[in-house]
Design a protein around this motif. Structure first.
Motif, PDB file in Angstrom:
ATOM      1  N   LEU A 151       0.831  -1.201   0.000  1.00  0.00           N
ATOM      2  CA  LEU A 151       0.000   0.000   0.000  1.00  0.00           C
ATOM      3  C   LEU A 151       0.866   1.252   0.000  1.00  0.00           C
ATOM      4  O   LEU A 151       0.601   2.214  -0.718  1.00  0.00           O
ATOM      5  N   PHE A 152       1.926   1.227   0.815  1.00  0.00           N
ATOM      6  CA  PHE A 152       2.800   2.386   0.929  1.00  0.00           C
ATOM      7  C   PHE A 152       3.979   2.341  -0.046  1.00  0.00           C
ATOM      8  O   PHE A 152       4.830   3.225  -0.031  1.00  0.00           O
ATOM      9  N   ARG A 153       4.028   1.257  -0.868  1.00  0.00           N
ATOM     10  CA  ARG A 153       5.053   1.119  -1.901  1.00  0.00           C
ATOM     11  C   ARG A 153       6.460   1.238  -1.304  1.00  0.00           C
ATOM     12  O   ARG A 153       7.296   2.027  -1.754  1.00  0.00           O
ATOM     13  N   PHE A 165       3.834   8.813   6.907  1.00  0.00           N
ATOM     14  CA  PHE A 165       2.879   8.353   5.912  1.00  0.00           C
ATOM     15  C   PHE A 165       1.561   9.121   5.970  1.00  0.00           C
ATOM     16  O   PHE A 165       0.617   8.784   5.254  1.00  0.00           O
ATOM     17  N   PHE A 166       1.494  10.153   6.815  1.00  0.00           N
ATOM     18  CA  PHE A 166       0.290  10.977   6.895  1.00  0.00           C
ATOM     19  C   PHE A 166       0.535  12.294   6.160  1.00  0.00           C
ATOM     20  O   PHE A 166       1.536  12.971   6.393  1.00  0.00           O
ATOM     21  N   VAL A 167      -0.398  12.662   5.256  1.00  0.00           N
ATOM     22  CA  VAL A 167      -0.291  13.945   4.553  1.00  0.00           C
ATOM     23  C   VAL A 167      -0.467  15.078   5.545  1.00  0.00           C
ATOM     24  O   VAL A 167       0.261  16.069   5.514  1.00  0.00           O
ATOM     25  N   CYS A 168      -1.435  14.913   6.433  1.00  0.00           N
ATOM     26  CA  CYS A 168      -1.691  15.947   7.437  1.00  0.00           C
ATOM     27  C   CYS A 168      -1.344  15.379   8.820  1.00  0.00           C
ATOM     28  O   CYS A 168      -2.061  14.489   9.318  1.00  0.00           O
ATOM     29  N   TYR A 214     -11.537   6.020  10.296  1.00  0.00           N
ATOM     30  CA  TYR A 214     -11.190   7.459  10.300  1.00  0.00           C
ATOM     31  C   TYR A 214     -10.675   7.824   8.896  1.00  0.00           C
ATOM     32  O   TYR A 214      -9.693   7.250   8.415  1.00  0.00           O
ATOM     33  N   GLU A 215     -11.347   8.770   8.232  1.00  0.00           N
ATOM     34  CA  GLU A 215     -11.010   9.103   6.834  1.00  0.00           C
ATOM     35  C   GLU A 215      -9.870  10.127   6.798  1.00  0.00           C
ATOM     36  O   GLU A 215      -9.944  11.177   7.426  1.00  0.00           O
ATOM     37  N   THR A 216      -8.817   9.802   6.066  1.00  0.00           N
ATOM     38  CA  THR A 216      -7.673  10.698   5.967  1.00  0.00           C
ATOM     39  C   THR A 216      -6.945  10.448   4.648  1.00  0.00           C
ATOM     40  O   THR A 216      -7.242   9.479   3.932  1.00  0.00           O
ATOM     41  N   ARG A 217      -5.969  11.339   4.369  1.00  0.00           N
ATOM     42  CA  ARG A 217      -5.135  11.173   3.176  1.00  0.00           C
ATOM     43  C   ARG A 217      -3.757  10.705   3.609  1.00  0.00           C
ATOM     44  O   ARG A 217      -3.158  11.262   4.557  1.00  0.00           O
ATOM     45  N   LEU A 218      -3.248   9.673   2.925  1.00  0.00           N
ATOM     46  CA  LEU A 218      -1.961   9.096   3.248  1.00  0.00           C
ATOM     47  C   LEU A 218      -0.986   9.334   2.096  1.00  0.00           C
ATOM     48  O   LEU A 218      -1.387   9.631   0.966  1.00  0.00           O
ATOM     49  N   LEU A 219       0.297   9.158   2.421  1.00  0.00           N
ATOM     50  CA  LEU A 219       1.359   9.414   1.457  1.00  0.00           C
ATOM     51  C   LEU A 219       2.174   8.150   1.263  1.00  0.00           C
ATOM     52  O   LEU A 219       2.730   7.600   2.216  1.00  0.00           O
ATOM     53  N   ALA A 220       2.243   7.682   0.009  1.00  0.00           N
ATOM     54  CA  ALA A 220       3.040   6.504  -0.301  1.00  0.00           C
ATOM     55  C   ALA A 220       4.374   6.932  -0.887  1.00  0.00           C
ATOM     56  O   ALA A 220       4.575   8.093  -1.249  1.00  0.00           O
ATOM     57  N   PHE A 239      -3.223   9.273  -1.495  1.00  0.00           N
ATOM     58  CA  PHE A 239      -4.446   8.479  -1.648  1.00  0.00           C
ATOM     59  C   PHE A 239      -5.272   8.591  -0.376  1.00  0.00           C
ATOM     60  O   PHE A 239      -4.767   8.923   0.699  1.00  0.00           O
ATOM     61  N   TRP A 240      -6.550   8.342  -0.581  1.00  0.00           N
ATOM     62  CA  TRP A 240      -7.489   8.380   0.545  1.00  0.00           C
ATOM     63  C   TRP A 240      -7.607   6.980   1.152  1.00  0.00           C
ATOM     64  O   TRP A 240      -7.555   5.972   0.434  1.00  0.00           O
ATOM     65  N   ALA A 241      -7.814   6.936   2.496  1.00  0.00           N
ATOM     66  CA  ALA A 241      -7.942   5.638   3.184  1.00  0.00           C
ATOM     67  C   ALA A 241      -8.748   5.810   4.464  1.00  0.00           C
ATOM     68  O   ALA A 241      -8.817   6.909   5.040  1.00  0.00           O
ATOM     69  N   TYR A 242      -9.366   4.689   4.866  1.00  0.00           N
ATOM     70  CA  TYR A 242      -9.969   4.604   6.198  1.00  0.00           C
ATOM     71  C   TYR A 242      -8.904   4.030   7.134  1.00  0.00           C
ATOM     72  O   TYR A 242      -8.242   3.035   6.803  1.00  0.00           O
ATOM     73  N   VAL A 243      -8.757   4.636   8.311  1.00  0.00           N
ATOM     74  CA  VAL A 243      -7.817   4.149   9.310  1.00  0.00           C
ATOM     75  C   VAL A 243      -8.617   3.656  10.531  1.00  0.00           C
ATOM     76  O   VAL A 243      -9.436   4.403  11.083  1.00  0.00           O
TER      77      VAL A 243
END
Length: 638
Positions: free
Chosen positions: A73-75, A89-92, A112-118, A124-128
């Motif tokens: 997922l995070f490549r 790995f968190f955009v914010c 929890y809906e957030t944007r992650l960084l690979a 990309f958007w993901a549920y945490v």
């Protein structure tokens, strides 16, 4: 206590300390192995998780374990991931702090809906989902991730489509109306509200049958078209007369489509309606103009011919048929060149090729030889017109035969009169020369005062006759030739005028203005300057200038002489008034009047003359202007 007991106690304490530190050393050596074993245990469990998962320490947010799905997922490689913090790995970063804060109040956190960084910069958007755990009494968090990027993109696309749909409905210049299967309106665009004649304060057309807005005369056809549409036959665009709320009529163009629900059942009808009232009025005007054109085309007194650029005849009026003695029906479709309408002119130039080369508005004067051998003078002019999408040439043949022949006869008569005047003037001058010659002899031979007075009168009269005859020679061409465009600054550069102004300061206008006047306009300037020098009593300065206001141009002539007395201002342009022949200023006014130019004297007596020549619109122009007339204006009626 004796010394031996003390030594024994010291030894016992040493043994106890050694045992404690030995146990502590063994414990410290055992804990990392136990921690590593525990983490491997958790890592093994994570591999069996059906979703990406990560375990990180709370204390420093370091990742201590993750499964292959999380690495994908995070490549990133699993070995490299354990050296990073979960914060990487968190955009914010605030989202991670929010997750940690929520877990402090609840045992776990779900979706929890957030944007992650690979790796590689992919967002990309993901549920945490997060749950706190303890590893050998050390706080940690296990996080699971669900990739919702595709879902989020679909939602955003859907939202954009909704916004686009709303924008289309809101901004469309056409009437967009939706009705249910019974024909009742349930949605209209702002353009539809305006077209139907409603406003914000009125009751909108919602709930009304759309048939109410169709003109009664077209309702039966509208119903028939709706039945065909419901039956599955879309017959395309239809035109109807419609009515607004206030009863006023308009023409509309309607395109309709059946809208189906999720099960494929007909749900509603979408109408896209355009107001074509202006187009209908334009079409009506075009039809009327076509009828008017046909009427004018046939009734115009001059021959008119319409043909393609290759010479194929498309139409001709009755005058053209009479001129060339041909029938319209027999001529249509044939080439102008083959019917012999045109041949060569007096300059041996092909008349038809000359016609094709004419520019719009350009005129070609020629003599056309007709079928019966007669010749007629005509002025030919062309216009490009469009007929059924093709370029065609409209040729207007202006019959000037009678006018040209009369002009030629008049020119010949004027030439003969001029020749007669020249001969007569020559003979009169010869006789006058005899009178003045013998008068001078008699004045010298007879000293008697009374006799000399009589002879002086005879001699002066002979000189006056000679001056008048010379004057008629100078102005014999007045009004005979066509007016031409002339520039004052160029005229004043001629030698005859330069010699006249010797010793006088002459100011010449610098503007490139041309005046449309009789060819004798040069005499006007000559006479004005001569008048200043002869009667101005010591003139030292003469100035000519332009005063332009709107469409009017004034040519102003000034000098610094004695001027004209107020009592003389109304008389100086009258015939016979003056100190010599009395014709100078009178003829100036006559020369200027040929093209509508008027002249007045507005100077202040004692300060010099001020002659103002008022040039009307059309009789003056800027030489370099792109608005220069292609042909001079007609001379005013006299």
């Amino acid at each position: 206590m004796d010394f031996n007991n003390f030594i024994t106690l010291i030894g016992l304490l040493f043994i106890i300390a050694c045992a404690f530190f030995g146990v502590l050393f063994l414990y410290q050596s055992f804990r990392p192995r136990q921690m590593k074993k525990t983490i491997q245990y958790y890592a093994t469990l994570l591999e069996y998780s059906p979703f990406p998962a990560v375990i990180f320490r709370v204390s420093d947010l370091k990742i201590i374990a993750l499964n292959t799905r999380a690495a994908d997922l995070f490549r990133i490689l699993k070995e490299k991931a354990v050296s990073k913090t979960i914060l990487d790995f968190f955009v914010c970063p605030d989202d991670l702090h929010d997750i940690m804060a929520q877990m402090s109040h609840h045992e776990k956190l779900v979706d929890y809906e957030t944007r992650l960084l690979a790796r590689g910069g992919r967002f990309f958007w993901a549920y945490v989902s997060a749950n706190p755990i303890s590893i050998l009494e050390e706080k940690a968090v296990i996080c699971g991730f669900t990739d919702i990027n595709h879902q989020k993109e679909l939602e955003q696309t859907l939202q954009k489509n909704k916004e686009l749909y709303r924008s289309i409905i809101r901004t469309s210049p056409d009437n967009i109306t939706m009705v249910d299967m019974l024909g009742k309106i349930f949605m209209v665009s702002p353009a539809a509200i305006r077209m139907f004649g409603y406003n914000d304060k009125d009751r909108s057309p919602y709930g009304m049958p759309i048939l109410d807005h169709i003109h009664p005369a077209d309702r039966a056809r509208f119903k028939h078209d709706v039945r065909q549409l419901k039956a599955g036959t879309n017959t395309g665009v239809h035109e109807y007369r419609a009515v607004r709320k206030d009863g006023s009529e308009l023409y509309i163009e309607s395109h309709s489509e059946i809208i189906h629900d999720n099960q494929g059942r007909p749900d509603s009808i979408l109408y896209v309606i355009r107001d074509i009232t202006q187009r209908k009025e334009t079409e009506k005007a075009i039809r009327e103009n076509e009828e008017r054109f046909v009427t004018i085309f046939q009734e115009v007194p001059d021959p008119v011919l319409i043909f393609r650029q290759d010479g194929t005849i498309l139409d001709m009026n009755r005058q053209c048929e009479e001129w060339f003695d041909v029938g319209k029906i027999c001529s249509l479709g044939h080439k102008v060149q083959n019917l012999g309408f045109f041949s060569t002119d007096a300059n041996n130039e092909d008349q038809f090729l000359k016609i094709l080369s004419l520019q719009p508005g350009e005129k070609y004067e020629t003599c056309i030889r007709l079928a019966d051998g007669q010749e007629r003078y005509a002025i030919l002019s062309t216009r490009y017109i469009t007929i059924k999408g093709d370029i065609a040439i409209l040729l207007l043949i202006n019959d000037i035969d009678s006018l040209t022949r009369a002009y030629k006869a008049l020119t010949k008569a004027n030439h003969q009169i001029g020749l007669l005047n020249s001969i007569t003037r020559h003979d009169i001058l010869n006789k006058v020369m005899v009178i003045t010659g013998y008068g001078e002899i008699l004045l010298e031979e007879y000293p008697d005062a009374e006799w000399r007075t009589t002879m002086q009168t005879i001699f002066s009269s002979g000189k006056d006759i000679q001056h008048l005859i010379d004057f008629t020679r100078e102005y014999q061409d007045l009004g005979v030739h066509e007016p031409v465009w002339q520039r004052i600054d160029e005229i004043l550069q001629k030698d005859v005028l330069k010699s006249l102004t010797g010793g006088v300061s002459l100011t010449i206008p610098t503007e490139k203005v041309e005046i449309y006047a009789d060819p004798l306009f040069e005499k006007v300037l000559y006479n004005l300057i001569e008048n200043s020098i002869r009667h101005g009593e010591g003139v030292t300065r003469i100035a000519l200038s332009y005063e332009i206001s709107g469409d009017v141009c004034r040519v102003v002539y000034c000098d610094d002489g004695v001027g004209v007395a107020e009592s003389e201002k109304g008389l100086i342009f009258q015939k016979g008034h003056g100190k010599n022949t009395g014709l100078g200023l009178f003829l100036i006014r006559e020369i200027l009047s040929f093209t509508g130019i008027s002249i007045t004297e507005n100077g202040v007596p004692g300060q010099g003359v001020r002659f103002e020549m008022l040039v009307p619109f059309g009789c003056w122009r800027y030489r370099d202007s792109c608005f220069m007339r292609r042909s001079p204006p007609p001379a005013p009626d006299r």
